[in-house]
Scaffold this motif. Sequence first.
Motif, PDB file in Angstrom:
ATOM      1  N   ILE A 116       0.729  -1.193   0.151  1.00  0.00           N
ATOM      2  CA  ILE A 116       0.058  -0.136  -0.007  1.00  0.00           C
ATOM      3  C   ILE A 116       0.675   1.444   0.147  1.00  0.00           C
ATOM      4  O   ILE A 116       0.391   2.374  -0.289  1.00  0.00           O
ATOM      5  N   GLY A 117       2.251   1.119   0.291  1.00  0.00           N
ATOM      6  CA  GLY A 117       2.944   2.283   0.304  1.00  0.00           C
ATOM      7  C   GLY A 117       4.184   2.502   1.213  1.00  0.00           C
ATOM      8  O   GLY A 117       5.310   2.304   0.695  1.00  0.00           O
ATOM      9  N   SER A 118       3.868   2.595   2.348  1.00  0.00           N
ATOM     10  CA  SER A 118       4.662   2.819   3.314  1.00  0.00           C
ATOM     11  C   SER A 118       5.448   1.605   3.905  1.00  0.00           C
ATOM     12  O   SER A 118       4.780   0.497   4.018  1.00  0.00           O
ATOM     13  N   PHE A 119       6.652   1.732   4.167  1.00  0.00           N
ATOM     14  CA  PHE A 119       7.613   0.588   4.862  1.00  0.00           C
ATOM     15  C   PHE A 119       7.942   0.904   6.204  1.00  0.00           C
ATOM     16  O   PHE A 119       7.833   2.286   6.788  1.00  0.00           O
ATOM     17  N   PRO A 120       8.268   0.013   7.104  1.00  0.00           N
ATOM     18  CA  PRO A 120       8.555   0.173   8.568  1.00  0.00           C
ATOM     19  C   PRO A 120       9.505   1.520   8.802  1.00  0.00           C
ATOM     20  O   PRO A 120      10.555   1.636   8.089  1.00  0.00           O
ATOM     21  N   GLN A 121       9.102   2.500   9.617  1.00  0.00           N
ATOM     22  CA  GLN A 121       9.939   3.515  10.127  1.00  0.00           C
ATOM     23  C   GLN A 121      10.682   3.230  11.348  1.00  0.00           C
ATOM     24  O   GLN A 121      10.143   3.295  12.343  1.00  0.00           O
ATOM     25  N   THR A 122      11.835   2.835  10.924  1.00  0.00           N
ATOM     26  CA  THR A 122      12.737   2.299  11.927  1.00  0.00           C
ATOM     27  C   THR A 122      13.145   3.670  13.122  1.00  0.00           C
ATOM     28  O   THR A 122      13.070   4.678  12.634  1.00  0.00           O
ATOM     29  N   SER A 123      13.641   3.086  14.220  1.00  0.00           N
ATOM     30  CA  SER A 123      14.277   4.131  15.183  1.00  0.00           C
ATOM     31  C   SER A 123      15.336   5.042  14.602  1.00  0.00           C
ATOM     32  O   SER A 123      15.336   6.094  14.647  1.00  0.00           O
ATOM     33  N   GLU A 124      16.066   4.419  13.668  1.00  0.00           N
ATOM     34  CA  GLU A 124      17.129   5.095  13.052  1.00  0.00           C
ATOM     35  C   GLU A 124      16.744   6.445  11.971  1.00  0.00           C
ATOM     36  O   GLU A 124      17.283   7.246  12.009  1.00  0.00           O
ATOM     37  N   ILE A 125      15.528   5.910  11.336  1.00  0.00           N
ATOM     38  CA  ILE A 125      14.967   6.935  10.323  1.00  0.00           C
ATOM     39  C   ILE A 125      14.380   8.267  11.191  1.00  0.00           C
ATOM     40  O   ILE A 125      14.655   9.305  10.876  1.00  0.00           O
ATOM     41  N   ARG A 126      13.608   7.825  12.138  1.00  0.00           N
ATOM     42  CA  ARG A 126      13.042   8.832  12.931  1.00  0.00           C
ATOM     43  C   ARG A 126      14.373   9.626  13.690  1.00  0.00           C
ATOM     44  O   ARG A 126      14.055  10.843  13.840  1.00  0.00           O
ATOM     45  N   LYS A 127      15.343   8.970  14.090  1.00  0.00           N
ATOM     46  CA  LYS A 127      16.175   9.687  14.684  1.00  0.00           C
ATOM     47  C   LYS A 127      16.984  10.832  13.749  1.00  0.00           C
ATOM     48  O   LYS A 127      17.253  11.667  13.826  1.00  0.00           O
ATOM     49  N   GLN A 128      17.118  10.244  12.663  1.00  0.00           N
ATOM     50  CA  GLN A 128      17.835  11.073  11.402  1.00  0.00           C
ATOM     51  C   GLN A 128      16.995  12.352  11.013  1.00  0.00           C
ATOM     52  O   GLN A 128      17.450  13.396  11.005  1.00  0.00           O
ATOM     53  N   ARG A 129      15.673  11.820  11.088  1.00  0.00           N
ATOM     54  CA  ARG A 129      14.707  13.057  10.711  1.00  0.00           C
ATOM     55  C   ARG A 129      14.699  14.171  11.830  1.00  0.00           C
ATOM     56  O   ARG A 129      14.619  15.374  11.808  1.00  0.00           O
ATOM     57  N   ALA A 130      14.677  13.675  13.077  1.00  0.00           N
ATOM     58  CA  ALA A 130      14.778  14.548  14.250  1.00  0.00           C
ATOM     59  C   ALA A 130      16.052  15.664  14.249  1.00  0.00           C
ATOM     60  O   ALA A 130      16.214  16.575  14.507  1.00  0.00           O
TER      61      ALA A 130
ATOM     62  N   GLY B  79      18.640  20.668  13.289  1.00  0.00           N
ATOM     63  CA  GLY B  79      19.914  21.269  12.663  1.00  0.00           C
ATOM     64  C   GLY B  79      21.068  20.593  12.901  1.00  0.00           C
ATOM     65  O   GLY B  79      22.110  21.106  12.586  1.00  0.00           O
ATOM     66  N   SER B  80      21.043  19.457  13.656  1.00  0.00           N
ATOM     67  CA  SER B  80      22.185  18.778  14.019  1.00  0.00           C
ATOM     68  C   SER B  80      22.930  18.013  12.765  1.00  0.00           C
ATOM     69  O   SER B  80      24.261  17.817  12.917  1.00  0.00           O
ATOM     70  N   ILE B  81      22.072  17.768  11.815  1.00  0.00           N
ATOM     71  CA  ILE B  81      22.754  17.389  10.515  1.00  0.00           C
ATOM     72  C   ILE B  81      22.492  18.258   9.250  1.00  0.00           C
ATOM     73  O   ILE B  81      21.347  18.607   9.327  1.00  0.00           O
ATOM     74  N   ASP B  82      23.201  18.338   8.371  1.00  0.00           N
ATOM     75  CA  ASP B  82      22.816  19.084   7.116  1.00  0.00           C
ATOM     76  C   ASP B  82      21.760  18.101   6.061  1.00  0.00           C
ATOM     77  O   ASP B  82      21.617  16.948   6.244  1.00  0.00           O
ATOM     78  N   ILE B  83      21.427  18.836   5.268  1.00  0.00           N
ATOM     79  CA  ILE B  83      20.289  18.189   4.233  1.00  0.00           C
ATOM     80  C   ILE B  83      21.165  17.081   3.476  1.00  0.00           C
ATOM     81  O   ILE B  83      20.551  16.393   3.254  1.00  0.00           O
TER      82      ILE B  83
END
Length: 774
Positions: free
Chosen positions: A445-459, A464-468
């Motif tokens: 249907i579209g989405s796959f698991p959003q792991t803790s690592e992905i959420r951490k990178q987004r946060a 502003g702790s990491i660049d684009i």
Amino acid sequence: MLTNNLGYPRIGSNRELKKACEQYWSGKTSQQELLQIGKQIRLHNWRLQKDAGIDLIPSNDFSFYDQVLDMSLTVGAIPSQYNKIILNGHNTELDLYFGMARGYQRDELDITALEMTKWFDTNYHYIVPEFYNNQQFSFFSRKIVDEFYEAKQAGILTKPVLIGPVSYLLLGKEKEEGFHRIELLKNLLPVYFEILTELKSNGVEWVQFDEPFLCLDLSEAEQDAYKKVYSEIKRRFPGIHVQVATYFEGLKDQTRLACSLPIDALHIDLSKDPGQLDQVLDILPDQMSLSLGLVDGRNIWKNNFNDSLKQIQHAVDKIGNQRVIMAASCSLLHSPCDLELETNEHILTSEVKQWLAFAKQKIDEIVTLSKLAEGSKDESLKRKLEDNQAAMESRKTSDLIHDKTVKKETKEVQNADFKRNSPFSIRKEKQTELLNLPLFPTTTIGSFPQTSEIRKQRALFKKGSIDIEEYEQALKFETEKTIRWQEEIDLDVLVHGEFERNDMVEYFGEQLNGFVFTKNGWVQSYGSRCVKPPIIYGDVSRSKAMTVKWTQYAQSLTSRLVKGMLTGPVTILQWSFVRDDQPRSVTCNQIALAIREEVKDLEDVGIRIIQIDEPAIREGLPLRKADWQNYLQWAIKAFRVASTGVEDETQIHTHMCYSEFNDIIHNIAEMDADVITIECSRSKMELLDAFTSFEYPQQIGPGVYDIHSPRIPLEAEMVDLLMKAKKVIQPEQLWVNPDCGLKTRNWDETKKALAEMVNAAKSMRLSEVKPMTV
């Protein structure tokens, strides 16, 4: 004038309940620790309301998962297969409860979860009760009594909330033929009497019965059931003050029935239907009080005090001050907890914030309106009234809200803007030749698991702790890994996984004009699943492409088809807090035009399958059938505006979940999507009954496994579901997919389940191969 609240958010201001439940389910915390978190939330909510000045404070509005499931456990409506969960001796009532909600797959048991569906026209989901002929009920769970006593021990006399017996039965489904569930009332009522007897012995004064079905179309038997229930309760419990709460719609032709019930107070939703006030006041019996649901419990806009005070005064003039009760329109379950937590000006500007009120602020509005209506001369109240009117005027005149270009484009939408170039029969031939897919094509249907690592990178990126560059590199890594894995298990139509997205509505709202967001504006959708709805405050438009970059990147990694993933205009509307200063249909068309631009951009870069999710289109149906056609007309038009600007060869998919389609299947077909995917697994393909009497022309993917449960389905059970589907739908029309996106699952569950699903599709293909004749 009494102040009344029907229910308060149970998730905790910082989603404490969500986190505690998920920790418990994963085995990282004890049941005792979970129960303690629940107690802390309840005590906080009761004290907050008492301190604010609410007279009728609800209890039993707290739930670890769902209030309808709570009621099923209370009255012992437990299907027999779930009793095995506690027979082994080491599981508790709470484990049984979660097993019914989420399924149970351990201790050599493999039990699927109960069906889940939408709570009327909201985005909240409830667990559907199952009913059997001559079913017996019993007082199984003492939660309602225990929580009333818990509050009393804390010095707070609450008003226990029960789902009324008629609405409870109507919320369920008959699992056997030959009877109607309303016939079970004679077996169910004695349990309600037991509950009331215990509450009375503990000193209860008020009890709230939620009866939202009084606002729906009722049969004669259902109307008679209401008369019988409340006459019997009045006869047996004359010392208990009974309030019947209706909401989400006006009483309309049920006004006389509601006002004839021998109850002490009737609650009506004046936010949804202000016009019903006069109808009720004209026939309200002398002994009945009226609870005025003026503060909108389902939206986040401040109440207009001047408008509400006029309605309160009208009611007071008619029935007197002592019989008027001030309340929110419905439970505040559907509102975020506390606007005071929104301290980030970059996310929610002060100009927009001044127009808003969350659950805590709505409690204050209820009390303030009551005091103002009683004529209090308190200077702080006078300032609150002045501030309220300043906010109303600011919102009316703000330059943020109105965009003349958007208004003009919306008015100029022509019939040609919502028709495909060719009928489906011609499109299908072109798509078959171009896409070259096998029988029973597989996809997700579209989405796959959003792991803790992905959420951490987004946060980290948002802080502003990491660049684009670093953030996008992480997204590319996850996207490529997901594409490769889908290739390995031999999925036919791939998706990019949506790792860049936080939420299927919020992600788009963040990129559209006219939206604003919160940091802590969470509301419960089901169980531990919370959503943070965007706020549509102004005219909506698109400034740039929103999904093209990541979809195009994923397609560059593979020779297989990658599906573009969009959220449809009706769902974006339904799952947002929507401006209330213009018709919802106008806002929906504005969103549709923005999505139309995105669809065309995806096609222009070579994406040949584009999914426009509309899980909320059924949810948005008005509660009265007489109002359906007007809604369906503008909702389907909006979907077609969004989806029809493409060539015949481009295949448009849509997805819907947890909805009953039988009565609107013709309208679903009018959406003219090439493929529709729907939830069917929890209902064991019951939703496909709609297709037995209607020859659905397009292709359909009946979800073959339930992603809202952690249990892993087997190939054989998915084949069984597909065989059921094949009885009513031609094999060349069938797709094979899960019933919803996989974002909330973990990778281990996902990989095992999808591998079984692909094998099921291949088994189905083999079953269609005709043996050679000699």
